[in-house]
Structure formats: structure tokens, C-alpha cells
Scaffold this motif. Structure first.
Motif, short mmCIF file in Angstrom:
data_model
loop_
_atom_site.label_atom_id
_atom_site.label_comp_id
_atom_site.label_asym_id
_atom_site.label_seq_id
_atom_site.Cartn_x
_atom_site.Cartn_y
_atom_site.Cartn_z
N SER B 47 -25.47 40.76 -15.41
CA SER B 47 -24.17 40.80 -14.73
C SER B 47 -24.29 40.24 -13.32
N SER B 56 -14.43 41.71 -22.67
CA SER B 56 -14.82 41.05 -23.93
C SER B 56 -16.08 40.24 -23.70
N ILE B 57 -16.80 40.02 -24.80
CA ILE B 57 -17.98 39.14 -24.76
C ILE B 57 -17.86 38.18 -25.93
N ASP B 58 -17.88 36.87 -25.66
CA ASP B 58 -17.80 35.87 -26.71
C ASP B 58 -19.16 35.19 -26.84
N THR B 59 -19.85 35.50 -27.93
CA THR B 59 -21.19 34.96 -28.12
C THR B 59 -21.23 33.83 -29.15
N CYS B 123 -27.84 31.64 -23.30
CA CYS B 123 -27.25 32.61 -22.36
C CYS B 123 -26.12 31.96 -21.56
N LYS B 125 -24.12 29.88 -22.50
CA LYS B 125 -22.92 29.66 -23.30
C LYS B 125 -22.17 30.94 -23.64
N ILE B 126 -22.73 32.09 -23.26
CA ILE B 126 -22.04 33.36 -23.54
C ILE B 126 -20.96 33.55 -22.49
N VAL B 127 -19.77 33.93 -22.95
CA VAL B 127 -18.65 34.13 -22.02
C VAL B 127 -18.34 35.63 -21.94
N VAL B 128 -18.50 36.20 -20.77
CA VAL B 128 -18.19 37.61 -20.56
C VAL B 128 -16.96 37.71 -19.66
N ASP B 129 -15.98 38.49 -20.11
CA ASP B 129 -14.77 38.69 -19.31
C ASP B 129 -14.92 40.03 -18.58
N TYR B 130 -15.11 39.99 -17.27
CA TYR B 130 -15.28 41.20 -16.46
C TYR B 130 -13.99 41.55 -15.74
#
Lengths: 175, 198
Positions: B47, B56-59, B123, B125-130
Motif C-alpha cells: 500500500s 476493490s482489487i482487479d488482478t 504487481c 498491473k494490479i489495480v487497487v481502488d483505495y
């Protein structure tokens, strides 16, 4: 997904350009195909199985990855392998001969210049570069030359003594 | 060392270290030096923020990369009751973040791949929505009565003090201070330590 370990068939990465480089490592020419972004430290550790060069910080801070490129100390984590093309690289594995330790290695052993040993290869190579340009350094000159190499175990005192020991031995041997 | 130089002794006698021989040759077998057949490599997505809800996490893009074997999230760990682990002082620590991230650098995803560079690429390419929440950046701030609560995962937790620890005889200690000719105080700031294998 039904299971934790899904099989993904490994395929070669498409469209990644590789460069063919020849690096003289510890006296031997090594030719490899590398991605342009490959770090020199990774070329040594993964490509050539020379794991004596350590990665301690990932931030160019600690100097555990120090090698000699054309005789000069370089943090190999912050140099690209392609930049070493056509150059001479010396790592800790290149210090000893088949039958003898380098005086610097002996000095670290005699003067208890290491504890966990993680910083030691980088320390020894930086020290070697110092002693090649200044065979009779003062303690201050040693500390300055090694200021790019961090040690968490020893407090540096015995590292300085090790380098002084090696300097004396090398001066005696060159007479 | 010649045989006649070796001094045998008990307590107080010097010994040559046996491990120096491999360390000075660069032949130490530190954790990252280990090579095993078929070995895979892990990279952790961390983080960038100190306190946030994970929306959300888009892997999917990471999974699609050739050479990627596994993209692990806190949700996958929680489904197997592995998202939290016991730690010191009867507390628990997150293995991978599930609902929130509670410190900058907290582990959010782990990628296992054939090669460390591929793992790092995945890593990225992973999209995390915080959803960013107010951060706490020092213990004084944490102790304030209106401070945002970080460890809302702990049942019954109020405020940000996670544990008390004491040892010894308080009454006799208090008396020693009361009877002392001079009492001096010092404020110590102890930085966070994170032991890691080398």
C-alpha cells in the motif's frame, strides 16, 4: 476459482527485445542475452550464479552489491547489465586465487572484520579499489573510501583494522 | 592456523570463527542465494498510503501475464482462514490486507511467477481502488482522544493502544522514586524495527 494453484503454461515473453552482451567477469569472458533493464547485480546473481554480490536495500543505499567495474567500485544494483558490455567486472569470487586468499580477505579474517558477512563482499571490493590507488591510507581515508558501504553488525572499527592489516601486507609483498 | 598456535581453553579463550571462510569468499548461503530446481519468485504489492479502505482489487491483467503462476489477495487468504496470523502480545497481524490497509507499505497482494522481473511487472498491473482515510503518523497523534481508530478489526478495541506491558514490583519501584534524592526523566523515541532474514 477452485484451487489456489492454477496452472499457467509459461510462454516466452512476446516482443521483449534482448541484447547480446559480453562481460569479462573475474577474468573470463561471459556472453549472455539480456533484457536491457536487467540490473548488473541480477546478471551476476541469477545469470552467472555468483551470489557473493548481495542485494541489501534496493535503494542504492547500502553498498552490499558493490563490485569493481574497470577497477572502480560500483553499486551493481544501480547499473544495467548492458552498461557492463565489453567491460571487466570483478566480484568477491574473483578475489582469491585457487590456492590463496587475497590479503584483504585475510585481513577481514585476522581482524574480525565481519560478523554476519552480508556487507563483507562489498566492503572488501571497495577496500581493494582504495588500496590500489592509495597503498598507505590513513584511518580517515579508509573511512571515507568505505562510506558508501553500510554495516549493521560491526560498528566499522574492525573493518578499518582489517583494511589497515591488508594494506600493510600488500605493501610488504610488493617490496 | 598452525597446530602449535591453537590455544585450547575454556571460558575466556579466543576461538577462530568457522563461518568466515565462506563469507569472505562470497559463498554464504543467504536466503536470496538459495536456488532450487523449479523455483518460483514472489513479489509483494504494498500500500502506498497509511490508512485506507480497500474498495476493490482487479488482478485480471496480472493473471494474464505469461509466467505468472498465482496472484494472491487477502480475500483468497480469508476464504482459507489465513488472512490474519497470531503475533506478539496475543495480538493478530494481517498477512495480506482484507478490508483496510493500516500502514504505509502494508502487503496487499502477492504475485508468484517464474522470474522476479515478471513478478514485479505483474504487481504493476494490479489495480487497487483505495478510499483514503485519515492517517496516524506518530504515537502522540495515536493517543489523542479523537484519533481515528486504526485497529477496528479487533473486537472490543477502543482507541489505538493495542497492549500494555509491565514487569516488576510497582509499589517498591514507586517508593524508590519517592525516596530518591534526584529523579530525572528521559523521553525515548524508538523507531519501528522490522527483523528480516538476510
Amino acid at each position: 476459482m477452485s484451487s489456489l494453484y492454477e496452472e499457467i503454461a509459461p510462454t516466452p515473453a512476446e516482443g521483449i527485445a534482448v541484447r547480446r552482451i559480453t562481460v569479462n567477469v573475474n577474468g573470463a569472458d561471459r556472453t549472455l542475452d539480456v533484457e536491457p533493464r536487467l540490473l548488473l547485480a541480477d546478471l551476476l546473481r541469477q545469470g552467472l550464479d555468483l551470489t557473493g554480490t548481495h542485494k541489501g536495500c534496493d535503494t542504492t543505499n547500502c553498498g552490499a552489491c558493490t563490485v569493481l567495474v574497470a577497477g572502480r567500485p560500483v553499486k551493481s544494483c544501480t547499473m544495467l547489465a548492458v552498461q557492463a558490455d565489453g567491460r571487466e567486472v570483478q566480484t568477491v569470487e574473483g578475489l582469491a586465487t585457487a590456492s590463496e586468499l587475497h590479503p584483504i580477505q585475510e585481513g577481514f579474517k585476522q581482524e574480525h572484520g565481519l560478523q554476519c558477512g552480508f556487507c563483507t563482499p562489498g566492503m572488501m571490493l571497495s577496500a581493494k579499489a582504495l588500496l590500489e590507488r592509495n597503498p598507505n591510507p590513513t584511518e580517515d581515508e579508509i573511512r571515507w573510501a568505505l562510506s558508501g558501504n553500510l554495516c549493521r553488525c560491526t560498528g566499522y572499527q574492525n573493518i578499518v583494522k582489517a583494511v589497515l592489516w591488508a594494506a600493510e601486507k600488500m605493501r610488504a609483498e610488493s617490496k | 592456523m598452525a597446530l602449535d598456535e591453537i590455544k585450547i581453553g575454556g571460558l575466556g579463550a579466543s576461538r577462530r570463527r568457522v563461518e568466515d571462510n565462506r563469507f569472505i569468499r562470497g559463498k554464504g548461503n543467504y536466503v536470496d542465494d538459495i536456488v532450487l530446481p523449479g523455483m518460483l519468485h514472489m513479489e509483494i504489492l504494498r500500500s502506498p498510503v497509511a490508512h485506507a479502505r480497500i474498495k476493490s482489487i482487479d488482478t485480471s491483467a496480472a493473471w494474464d501475464m505469461p509466467g505468472v503462476r498465482l496472484v494472491l489477495t487477502g480475500e483468497m487468504m480469508a476464504a482459507r482462514n489465513l488472512a490474519w496470523m497470531p503475533t506478539l502480545s496475543y495480538d493478530t497481524a494481517a498477512v495480506l490486507a482484507t478490508d483496510k490497509v493500516r500502514f504505509q507499505g502494508q502487503e496487499v497482494c502477492a504475485v508468484i511467477a517464474d522470474d522476479p522481473y515478471i513478478a514485479k511487472d505483474a504487481c504493476a498491473k494490479i489495480v487497487v481502488d483505495y478510499e483514503i482515510l485519515p492517517p496516524i503518523v506518530n504515537p502522540v497523534q495515536a493517543a489523542a482522544p479523537d484519533a481515528v481508530q486504526i485497529r477496528d478489526d479487533k473486537a472490543g478495541q477502543v482507541g489505538n493502544k493495542v497492549f500494555d506491558w509491565e514487569i516488576g514490583d510497582k509499589a517498591r519501584t514507586d517508593k524508590a522514586f519517592a525516596d530518591a534524592d534526584l529523579v530525572s526523566k528521559v523521553e525515548l523515541h524508538y523507531p519501528r524495527t522490522h527483523p528480516s532474514p538476510i
